[in-house]
Write a protein that holds these residues in place. Structure first.
Motif, PDB file in Angstrom:
ATOM      1  N   ALA A 180     -83.259 -94.168 -27.043  1.00 16.24           N
ATOM      2  CA  ALA A 180     -81.941 -94.535 -26.478  1.00 16.24           C
ATOM      3  C   ALA A 180     -81.934 -94.356 -24.970  1.00 16.24           C
ATOM      4  O   ALA A 180     -80.923 -94.573 -24.326  1.00 16.24           O
ATOM      5  CB  ALA A 180     -80.784 -93.743 -27.090  1.00 16.24           C
ATOM      6  N   ASP A 203     -87.176 -96.118 -34.322  1.00 12.84           N
ATOM      7  CA  ASP A 203     -85.807 -95.979 -33.812  1.00 12.84           C
ATOM      8  C   ASP A 203     -85.337 -94.533 -33.961  1.00 12.84           C
ATOM      9  O   ASP A 203     -84.988 -94.090 -35.051  1.00 12.84           O
ATOM     10  CB  ASP A 203     -84.874 -96.924 -34.590  1.00 12.84           C
ATOM     11  CG  ASP A 203     -83.449 -96.847 -34.058  1.00 12.84           C
ATOM     12  OD1 ASP A 203     -83.196 -96.065 -33.106  1.00 12.84           O
ATOM     13  OD2 ASP A 203     -82.581 -97.565 -34.596  1.00 12.84           O
ATOM     14  N   ARG A 211     -82.973 -93.202 -31.763  1.00 11.31           N
ATOM     15  CA  ARG A 211     -81.874 -93.122 -30.789  1.00 11.31           C
ATOM     16  C   ARG A 211     -80.852 -92.038 -31.138  1.00 11.31           C
ATOM     17  O   ARG A 211     -80.460 -91.246 -30.290  1.00 11.31           O
ATOM     18  CB  ARG A 211     -81.173 -94.489 -30.676  1.00 11.31           C
ATOM     19  CG  ARG A 211     -82.037 -95.510 -29.949  1.00 11.31           C
ATOM     20  CD  ARG A 211     -81.391 -96.870 -29.905  1.00 11.31           C
ATOM     21  NE  ARG A 211     -81.324 -97.461 -31.241  1.00 11.31           N
ATOM     22  CZ  ARG A 211     -80.813 -98.649 -31.504  1.00 11.31           C
ATOM     23  NH1 ARG A 211     -80.309 -99.372 -30.531  1.00 11.31           N
ATOM     24  NH2 ARG A 211     -80.789 -99.110 -32.733  1.00 11.31           N
ATOM     25  N   GLN A 212     -80.483 -92.010 -32.421  1.00 15.61           N
ATOM     26  CA  GLN A 212     -79.451 -91.057 -32.829  1.00 15.61           C
ATOM     27  C   GLN A 212     -79.885 -89.609 -32.610  1.00 15.61           C
ATOM     28  O   GLN A 212     -79.121 -88.771 -32.138  1.00 15.61           O
ATOM     29  CB  GLN A 212     -79.097 -91.318 -34.311  1.00 15.61           C
ATOM     30  CG  GLN A 212     -77.702 -90.902 -34.683  1.00 15.61           C
ATOM     31  CD  GLN A 212     -76.648 -91.390 -33.680  1.00 15.61           C
ATOM     32  OE1 GLN A 212     -76.698 -92.531 -33.188  1.00 15.61           O
ATOM     33  NE2 GLN A 212     -75.705 -90.512 -33.333  1.00 15.61           N
ATOM     34  N   GLU A 213     -81.151 -89.356 -32.934  1.00 15.76           N
ATOM     35  CA  GLU A 213     -81.668 -87.980 -32.817  1.00 15.76           C
ATOM     36  C   GLU A 213     -81.641 -87.493 -31.362  1.00 15.76           C
ATOM     37  O   GLU A 213     -81.296 -86.351 -31.082  1.00 15.76           O
ATOM     38  CB  GLU A 213     -83.118 -87.964 -33.326  1.00 15.76           C
ATOM     39  CG  GLU A 213     -83.333 -86.943 -34.410  1.00 15.76           C
ATOM     40  CD  GLU A 213     -84.671 -87.113 -35.100  1.00 15.76           C
ATOM     41  OE1 GLU A 213     -85.047 -88.273 -35.421  1.00 15.76           O
ATOM     42  OE2 GLU A 213     -85.338 -86.092 -35.310  1.00 15.76           O
ATOM     43  N   LEU A 234     -79.699 -88.672 -28.922  1.00 21.05           N
ATOM     44  CA  LEU A 234     -78.307 -88.553 -28.462  1.00 21.05           C
ATOM     45  C   LEU A 234     -77.676 -87.259 -28.961  1.00 21.05           C
ATOM     46  O   LEU A 234     -76.960 -86.586 -28.230  1.00 21.05           O
ATOM     47  CB  LEU A 234     -77.494 -89.769 -28.927  1.00 21.05           C
ATOM     48  CG  LEU A 234     -77.832 -91.072 -28.205  1.00 21.05           C
ATOM     49  CD1 LEU A 234     -77.108 -92.252 -28.853  1.00 21.05           C
ATOM     50  CD2 LEU A 234     -77.462 -90.989 -26.715  1.00 21.05           C
ATOM     51  N   GLU A 235     -77.998 -86.900 -30.211  1.00 17.30           N
ATOM     52  CA  GLU A 235     -77.453 -85.648 -30.754  1.00 17.30           C
ATOM     53  C   GLU A 235     -78.005 -84.451 -29.997  1.00 17.30           C
ATOM     54  O   GLU A 235     -77.288 -83.509 -29.693  1.00 17.30           O
ATOM     55  CB  GLU A 235     -77.777 -85.541 -32.252  1.00 17.30           C
ATOM     56  CG  GLU A 235     -76.780 -86.336 -33.088  1.00 17.30           C
ATOM     57  CD  GLU A 235     -77.226 -86.523 -34.530  1.00 17.30           C
ATOM     58  OE1 GLU A 235     -78.087 -85.753 -35.003  1.00 17.30           O
ATOM     59  OE2 GLU A 235     -76.698 -87.461 -35.167  1.00 17.30           O
ATOM     60  N   GLN A 248     -76.277 -83.978 -26.627  1.00 14.40           N
ATOM     61  CA  GLN A 248     -74.818 -83.801 -26.653  1.00 14.40           C
ATOM     62  C   GLN A 248     -74.396 -82.490 -25.984  1.00 14.40           C
ATOM     63  O   GLN A 248     -74.943 -81.422 -26.285  1.00 14.40           O
ATOM     64  CB  GLN A 248     -74.365 -83.780 -28.101  1.00 14.40           C
ATOM     65  CG  GLN A 248     -72.988 -84.308 -28.291  1.00 14.40           C
ATOM     66  CD  GLN A 248     -72.670 -84.429 -29.778  1.00 14.40           C
ATOM     67  OE1 GLN A 248     -73.536 -84.300 -30.634  1.00 14.40           O
ATOM     68  NE2 GLN A 248     -71.419 -84.673 -30.074  1.00 14.40           N
ATOM     69  N   ALA A 289     -74.016 -92.055 -25.214  1.00 16.77           N
ATOM     70  CA  ALA A 289     -74.369 -93.463 -25.428  1.00 16.77           C
ATOM     71  C   ALA A 289     -73.644 -94.355 -24.409  1.00 16.77           C
ATOM     72  O   ALA A 289     -74.238 -95.285 -23.851  1.00 16.77           O
ATOM     73  CB  ALA A 289     -74.021 -93.871 -26.849  1.00 16.77           C
TER      74      ALA A 289
END
Ligand code: XMP
Length: 321
Positions: free
Chosen positions: A66, A91, A93-95, A97-98, A101, A218
């Motif tokens: 990401a 992919d 991206r979520q990991e 971004l978390e 945070q 994001a």
């Protein structure tokens, strides 16, 4: 660990390639090796060296964190497909971004990216593949700056006293560790990589997270990604070492369509440098800066302020984080 630099004046690219291909083949033996490709000149050069040394015994991944630029994951995978190297796109991206945070401290941000990359996402891939060796494009400048405590580089472990085997469960091979950026470019060209890669601007390991001051979300990444694409397009013919857009944490009062807007600030940086150890801002023509500012303000409605950095490195660094 003492590393002997190979200065550009002593570098024989063909001999260097031969030595490193032999070294990689001997280190990996019958096993498997894996590497992460970002598409930058360092990781691209390592990918081709290792591909020559190992063929099918090398597994190459592109990790979408990401934090990459616009369209970058797909572009890199297709460039390497044309070179005969298959690259698997992951992919994650979520990991990332978390993990990012709520973090605003620059070193903690770098640490979060490093841990997510090496321990979680890449560690999982290594365990699943059974590979015992990881190839990495660390260069001497990364080591210098990490050891000097200027910036923790995303890809430097041993020099920090971290045993990658113990910390992450794999051995690291660093074929470019004696070179600086100019040397890597020479080797990349000798390997037959396209000019779009050997001449490519550096892009940091922590990606756009190095260009977001304050929390990396994001939405803020999307903003800096858009600004990066505009800055790179506008300055592509300048021939700078590196150019970038930085998103500031502070917002400022602006005015749009007659109404008050508490908007974002983008700082443009454009560097002249040989090897990234020192740099000075490019003397860009006012008209270029003016057009660039107009594009940023027109295409990104959240932005109300555009500045150009005029401080050299040192005391500045090239990236903001
Ligand atoms: P700085 O900001 O330290 O950047 O003056 C010097 C050069 O290094 C790049 N850079 C990195 N490269 N991992 C990398 O591989 C990193 O963590 C990293 N941080 C900065 C930066 O883009 C510039 O070219």
């Amino acid at each position: 660990m003492n590393i002997t630099e190979i200065p550009i004046s002593d570098l024989d690219p063909q001999q260097f390639i031969l030595n490193q291909v032999q070294h990689i083949a001997a280190s990996v033996g019958d096993g498997l090796a894996i590497n992460a490709l970002s598409g930058g000149v360092d990781s691209s050069t390592v990918t081709l060296l290792a591909h020559q040394a190992l063929g099918e015994k090398l597994k190459t991944y592109f990790i979408d964190s990401a934090l990459m630029r616009k369209g970058e994951p797909q572009q890199v995978v297709s460039t390497f497909a044309r070179l005969g190297v298959s690259v698997e796109l992951i992919d994650a991206r979520q990991e990332f971004l978390e993990a990012l945070q709520g973090i605003t401290d620059p070193e903690q941000k770098r640490e979060a990216v490093t841990q997510t990359f090496y321990k979680k996402v890449f560690g999982r891939l290594v365990r699943a593949s059974g590979a015992k060796h990881l190839l990495q494009g660390t260069i001497l400048t990364d080591v210098d700056e990490t050891v000097a405590g200027i910036k923790r580089q995303h890809n430097v472990f041993e020099q920090l006293g971290i045993d990658p085997q113990e910390a992450f469960g794999y051995k690291i091979i660093e074929p470019l560790i004696q070179l600086r950026k100019d040397g890597v470019r020479k080797v990349a060209q000798a390997l037959g990589l396209p000019a779009s890669i050997y001449g490519r601007m550096p892009f940091p390991g922590p990606g756009l997270a190095a260009r977001v001051i304050g929390e990396v979300t994001a939405e803020r990444l999307q903003l800096v990604r858009q600004a990066t694409a505009i800055v790179e397009a506008a300055l592509s013919t300048v021939g700078a070492f590196q150019c970038m857009a930085i998103l500031h944490e502070d917002r400022v009062t602006g005015i749009r369509e007659g109404r008050r807007q508490f908007g974002c600030q983008i700082e443009v940086r454009c560097w002249e440098s040989i090897d990234a150890r020192a740099g000075r801002p490019t003397h860009l023509p006012w008209d270029t800066l003016d057009l660039l500012s107009q594009s940023l303000l027109a295409e990104i409605p959240a932005v109300v302020s555009v500045t150009y950095n005029i401080a050299p490195k040192p005391p500045s660094t090239m990236e903001a984080v």
